[in-house]
Design a protein around this motif. Sequence first.
Motif, PDB file in Angstrom:
ATOM      1  N   ALA A   1       0.648  -1.225   0.034  1.00 36.50           N
ATOM      2  CA  ALA A   1       0.073  -0.048  -0.005  1.00 36.50           C
ATOM      3  C   ALA A   1       0.859   1.275   0.246  1.00 36.50           C
ATOM      4  O   ALA A   1       2.149   1.180   0.196  1.00 36.50           O
ATOM      5  N   GLY A   2       0.240   2.418  -0.215  1.00 32.75           N
ATOM      6  CA  GLY A   2       0.901   3.627  -0.539  1.00 32.75           C
ATOM      7  C   GLY A   2       1.298   4.088  -1.878  1.00 32.75           C
ATOM      8  O   GLY A   2       0.346   3.614  -2.769  1.00 32.75           O
ATOM      9  N   SER A   3       2.029   5.083  -2.227  1.00 33.33           N
ATOM     10  CA  SER A   3       2.327   5.553  -3.470  1.00 33.33           C
ATOM     11  C   SER A   3       3.721   5.701  -3.726  1.00 33.33           C
ATOM     12  O   SER A   3       4.642   5.702  -2.763  1.00 33.33           O
TER      13      SER A   3
ATOM     14  N   ILE B   1      -9.324  -0.629 -13.288  1.00 35.28           N
ATOM     15  CA  ILE B   1      -7.985  -0.606 -12.489  1.00 35.28           C
ATOM     16  C   ILE B   1      -7.388   0.674 -12.922  1.00 35.28           C
ATOM     17  O   ILE B   1      -6.725   1.216 -11.982  1.00 35.28           O
ATOM     18  N   TYR B   2      -7.582   1.400 -14.128  1.00 35.39           N
ATOM     19  CA  TYR B   2      -7.133   2.577 -14.216  1.00 35.39           C
ATOM     20  C   TYR B   2      -7.676   3.699 -13.506  1.00 35.39           C
ATOM     21  O   TYR B   2      -6.904   4.435 -12.981  1.00 35.39           O
ATOM     22  N   GLN B   3      -8.772   3.643 -13.069  1.00 40.90           N
ATOM     23  CA  GLN B   3      -9.450   4.638 -11.971  1.00 40.90           C
ATOM     24  C   GLN B   3      -8.663   4.430 -10.786  1.00 40.90           C
ATOM     25  O   GLN B   3      -8.363   5.626 -10.311  1.00 40.90           O
TER      26      GLN B   3
ATOM     27  N   GLN C   1      -7.372   7.519  -8.161  1.00 40.92           N
ATOM     28  CA  GLN C   1      -7.274   7.361  -6.726  1.00 40.92           C
ATOM     29  C   GLN C   1      -5.934   7.285  -6.030  1.00 40.92           C
ATOM     30  O   GLN C   1      -5.840   7.101  -4.940  1.00 40.92           O
ATOM     31  N   PHE C   2      -4.970   6.827  -6.889  1.00 39.04           N
ATOM     32  CA  PHE C   2      -3.635   6.353  -6.628  1.00 39.04           C
ATOM     33  C   PHE C   2      -3.465   5.491  -5.491  1.00 39.04           C
ATOM     34  O   PHE C   2      -2.467   5.414  -4.813  1.00 39.04           O
TER      35      PHE C   2
ATOM     36  N   TYR D   1      -4.063  -1.606  -4.533  1.00 35.39           N
ATOM     37  CA  TYR D   1      -5.265  -2.017  -4.730  1.00 35.39           C
ATOM     38  C   TYR D   1      -5.402  -2.304  -6.255  1.00 35.39           C
ATOM     39  O   TYR D   1      -6.024  -3.515  -6.539  1.00 35.39           O
ATOM     40  N   ALA D   2      -5.232  -1.485  -6.989  1.00 33.88           N
ATOM     41  CA  ALA D   2      -5.188  -1.610  -8.372  1.00 33.88           C
ATOM     42  C   ALA D   2      -4.342  -2.721  -8.998  1.00 33.88           C
ATOM     43  O   ALA D   2      -4.738  -3.481 -10.136  1.00 33.88           O
TER      44      ALA D   2
END
Length: 300
Positions: free
Chosen positions: A51-53, A260-262, A267-268, A272-273
């Motif tokens: 998780a995270g960015s 997945i794109y969204q 949502q960054f 999850y994507a």
Amino acid sequence: MRGNKNTPRYGKSWLDNDAIAAWVFLAPAAIILGIFLLYPIVYLFYLSFTAGSFTSAGIHWVGLRNYLRLILNPDFWQVLGNTVYFTVATVIPSLIIPLGLAALLNRAVILRDFFRSAYFLPSITSLVAAGLGFRWLFQTDGPVNAFLSSFGIEPISWLGSTTWAMPVLILLSIWKQLGFNMVVFLAGLQAIPPSRYEAAEIDGANAWQQFWHITLPGLRPTLIFATITTAIFTLRSFEQVYVVTGGGPLNSTNLLVYYIYQEAFAQFDFGYAAAAATVLLAVALILVYLQLRTWSEKSD
């Protein structure tokens, strides 16, 4: 004096070893595949457990939490249901219609090449351009509603209706896939020996019996190939959703790739994507495995 055949030959190149030579020549392609195909897949699988960015905060390990979120998220199940509906409703007509057209063209002698090129034209048309065209055709004041109005039918909000928006996407996908499958089926039909049909006519078989007992068995490998490729094409559908409906209305046309794109780029939520993308990858690998297994059984 003749040399012993067991005496080693000096000066023999290491490329004379078939295994080493094969690896040397395959190495460039293997490196490219590893960098651009295998590494992204492995990294995607790793990312699905995080998780995270990609910022200064970085990402951290969360285990199976993203997959648990997928299971408990009703939006994911709605998107998955949309994807299954879209795939089934696209694949079946995309096989039946091209097969019928290919059977007709296979018997035709005049203008066969012209019709084959005309039907194949959608396959080489940009999907974005085709999506914009369909969006114009099916808008509320577009040509389709104008045509229906000439018969006294009230205009339909095609792209604003939860009932009709998905059929528009399905129609676009069928139109896009039709030419490719028709050419594939036509090639398969031309590979069936004409002597089989001549023998069937002598035995008194009608056109339907010839199609059922000769054409379909002869097209079995082609049908498998067309089914798998069409299913993969529909599973990775993104452009038509992005251009025509944007996943609406009320999430009714949101497909898995667009979802997945969204999640990733709106949502960054990359972890999850990535988990959702891993599910999509698993489905695609299962389809490829079924194709390879069926081909191997056919060859045996």
